[in-house]
Enzyme design. Structure first.
Site, PDB file in Angstrom:
ATOM      1  N   TYR A 265     -11.402   1.115  10.238  1.00  0.00           N
ATOM      2  CA  TYR A 265     -12.591   1.569   9.485  1.00  0.00           C
ATOM      3  C   TYR A 265     -12.929   0.649   8.322  1.00  0.00           C
ATOM      4  CZ  TYR A 265      -8.679   3.701   6.980  1.00  0.00           C
ATOM      5  OH  TYR A 265      -7.484   3.899   6.337  1.00  0.00           O
ATOM      6  N   LYS A 266     -12.131  -0.410   8.102  1.00  0.00           N
ATOM      7  CA  LYS A 266     -12.422  -1.360   7.023  1.00  0.00           C
ATOM      8  C   LYS A 266     -13.299  -2.484   7.595  1.00  0.00           C
ATOM      9  CE  LYS A 266      -8.457   0.224   4.450  1.00  0.00           C
ATOM     10  NZ  LYS A 266      -7.026   0.112   4.161  1.00  0.00           N
TER      11      LYS A 266
ATOM     12  N   ARG B  88     -12.185  -3.767  -7.654  1.00  0.00           N
ATOM     13  CA  ARG B  88     -12.028  -4.538  -6.436  1.00  0.00           C
ATOM     14  C   ARG B  88     -13.397  -4.823  -5.832  1.00  0.00           C
ATOM     15  NH1 ARG B  88      -8.188  -2.244  -1.757  1.00  0.00           N
ATOM     16  NH2 ARG B  88     -10.017  -0.909  -1.633  1.00  0.00           N
TER      17      ARG B  88
ATOM     18  N   ASP C  15       1.300  -5.146   8.523  1.00  0.00           N
ATOM     19  CA  ASP C  15       0.147  -4.273   8.331  1.00  0.00           C
ATOM     20  C   ASP C  15      -1.095  -5.151   8.179  1.00  0.00           C
ATOM     21  OD1 ASP C  15      -1.889  -2.675   7.266  1.00  0.00           O
ATOM     22  OD2 ASP C  15      -0.458  -1.278   6.390  1.00  0.00           O
TER      23      ASP C  15
ATOM     24  N   PHE D 157       0.853  -1.197   0.000  1.00  0.00           N
ATOM     25  CA  PHE D 157       0.000   0.000   0.000  1.00  0.00           C
ATOM     26  C   PHE D 157       0.890   1.250   0.000  1.00  0.00           C
ATOM     27  CE2 PHE D 157      -2.876   3.094   1.907  1.00  0.00           C
ATOM     28  CZ  PHE D 157      -4.083   2.787   1.296  1.00  0.00           C
TER      29      PHE D 157
HETATM   30  C1  LIG Z   1      -6.200   1.182   4.230  1.00  0.00           C
HETATM   31  C2  LIG Z   1      -4.755   0.931   4.395  1.00  0.00           C
HETATM   32  C3  LIG Z   1      -3.933   1.893   5.005  1.00  0.00           C
HETATM   33  C4  LIG Z   1      -4.512   3.208   5.423  1.00  0.00           C
HETATM   34  O1  LIG Z   1      -3.698   4.015   6.187  1.00  0.00           O
HETATM   35  P1  LIG Z   1      -4.371   5.287   6.900  1.00  0.00           P
HETATM   36  O2  LIG Z   1      -3.299   5.929   7.642  1.00  0.00           O
HETATM   37  O3  LIG Z   1      -5.501   4.773   7.740  1.00  0.00           O
HETATM   38  O4  LIG Z   1      -4.922   6.168   5.825  1.00  0.00           O
HETATM   39  C5  LIG Z   1      -2.601   1.571   5.203  1.00  0.00           C
HETATM   40  N1  LIG Z   1      -2.090   0.381   4.804  1.00  0.00           N
HETATM   41  C6  LIG Z   1      -2.874  -0.558   4.197  1.00  0.00           C
HETATM   42  C7  LIG Z   1      -2.295  -1.876   3.783  1.00  0.00           C
HETATM   43  C8  LIG Z   1      -4.213  -0.301   3.961  1.00  0.00           C
HETATM   44  O5  LIG Z   1      -4.991  -1.214   3.366  1.00  0.00           O
END
Ligand SMILES: *Cc1c(COP(=O)(O)O)cnc(C)c1O
Length: 401
Positions: free
Chosen positions: A226-227, A375, A201, A124
């Site tokens: 939040y996911k 997705r 992560d 990400f």
């Molecule tokens: C959604 C996601 C993030 C989001 O990071 P934020 O700081 O909450 O914006 C980070 N890493 C991964 C792998 C994600 O899927």
């Protein structure tokens, strides 16, 4: 497996829990719960009660009564229900990005004299950017893994880049694009054999896929809420630090604030970190943002994470089967074996950007990921098999339209 959605929904033991979510009774097809989960109805009540009673009634006393410890008590509960973590190792607060920074800095500081951080090119963006920043700040080198974009980081990818210079390995448990489910236990073993720490992560796995941070010997981990944890837009992330690194004092994070200090209210002349996981905190924690998460963790406890995973696998299997049957021009850009797949799949076609935009206007909501991926996120407790069938049919119509 039958491809009849009504039969699948009727046979789904978790189907009744779907009604606990706001909007589940509408015809909208939501295939993006892996970006922003639906709210629970209970959360609407909880937020109102919080404003009127807890905040409005208790006022500043709320800190002593509940809020000061909430990042840690909620962290413990999350650890127990979702993360496979014994108490005292998880704290809630900050964003994932900020926690990635704190964790990466702490990890490289704990491995002095080593000059490399390993991360994959398809991780990400925020993970890659944080790693680049920490490397620049600390005079280290980023060692990139080129993993299969339709898969993810394997032991075969990781082993060759490890060595005596490796300070830290950063991996996603579930790849945000392909949905590849990494063997974290195996990757952690490799990292440790090289003398490095591993930072995992969990954004795309926690709440959908069983996680065993203690058993896997993970050093540090982060994830958003939040996911699949339905905490709401901008709800705070969680961070895990293995107790062995807390007990021996090797974990020191860079944003030294009063809320993570040994005694917040002594207002002492200089910083000394709190014992235990409290030292991960920096400033005043975002209590309002934790309310939705509190509800979702209890719902996951009620459902049981193994049952959640079983439904998640059934949903992704169903989506793949429908795509294979009904969308012949589309490529499945995700692992086909459920054992190495998380809670979403990506399907690829050159027109997916415009397809996604047209679907959103029709209340069918997947998301688009560069360069050509649509997705399909299948949040296990809030998604029905009927939604999957309607969604894939709508994608087929948009592609032929
Ligand atoms: C959604 C996601 C993030 C989001 O990071 P934020 O700081 O909450 O914006 C980070 N890493 C991964 C792998 C994600 O899927």
């Amino acid at each position: 497996m039958t491809l009849d959605a009504a039969t699948l929904d009727a046979g789904d033991p978790l189907a009744p829990l779907r009604e606990r979510f706001v909007g589940a009774d509408t015809p909208l097809v939501y295939l993006d719960g892996n970006s922003l989960g639906r709210p629970l109805r209970a959360t609407a009540q909880r937020v109102r009660a919080f404003v009127e009673d807890e905040w409005g009634g208790r006022l500043i006393r709320g800190w002593d009564e509940r809020w000061y410890d909430l990042p840690l008590t909620l962290g413990d509960r999350l650890g127990e229900v979702v993360l496979g973590a014994a108490p005292g190792q998880v704290a809630v607060g900050d964003s994932t990005t900020v926690l990635l920074y704190k964790m990466a800095r702490a990890a490289v500081a704990a491995r002095p004299g080593r000059s490399e951080i390993v991360v994959d090119r398809d991780n990400f963006p925020t993970d890659r950017y944080v790693v680049e920043g920490v490397a620049a700040e600390c005079g280290l080198t980023v060692r990139w893994i080129e993993a299969d974009p339709d898969g993810g980081v394997t032991a075969e990818d990781l082993a060759p880049v490890l060595g005596p210079e490796t300070a830290l390995v950063v991996v996603s448990h579930v790849a945000y694009r392909s949905g590849y489910l990494a063997d974290v236990e195996g990757l952690a073993r490799l990292a440790h054999d090289a003398g490095a720490w591993i930072l995992v992560d969990l954004c795309h796995s926690s709440g959908a896929v069983p996680v065993q941070l203690d058993a896997w010997q993970v050093d540090v981990a982060v994830g958003c809420t939040y996911k699949y944890l339905n905490g709401g837009p901008g709800s705070p992330a969680f961070g895990y630090v293995a107790s062995r690194h807390l007990e021996d004092g090797s974990f020191a994070q860079p944003v030294q604030g009063w809320m993570g200090a040994a005694d917040s209210f002594t207002m002492g002349p200089s910083y000394a970190p709190a014992r235990g996981i409290r030292r991960l905190l920096s400033g005043t924690p975002p209590i309002v943002g934790m309310l939705g998460l509190e509800d979702m963790v209890e719902l996951l406890a009620e459902a049981g994470i193994e049952a959640v995973r079983a439904k998640s696998v059934a949903l992704t299997e169903y989506a793949v089967a429908l795509v294979d049957r009904d969308l012949p021009d589309v490529r499945v850009a995700s692992p086909r074996a459920p054992a190495v797949r998380g809670g979403h799949i990506t399907i690829a076609h050159p027109r997916m950007r415009e397809v996604t935009a047209s679907l959103w206007e029709r209340d069918v909501i997947p998301d688009f990921r560069m360069p050509d991926g649509l997705r399909i996120g299948l949040s296990p407790l809030s998604t029905s098999f009927g939604e999957v069938a309607d969604g894939v049919a709508a994608i087929g119509q948009a592609l032929s339209g």
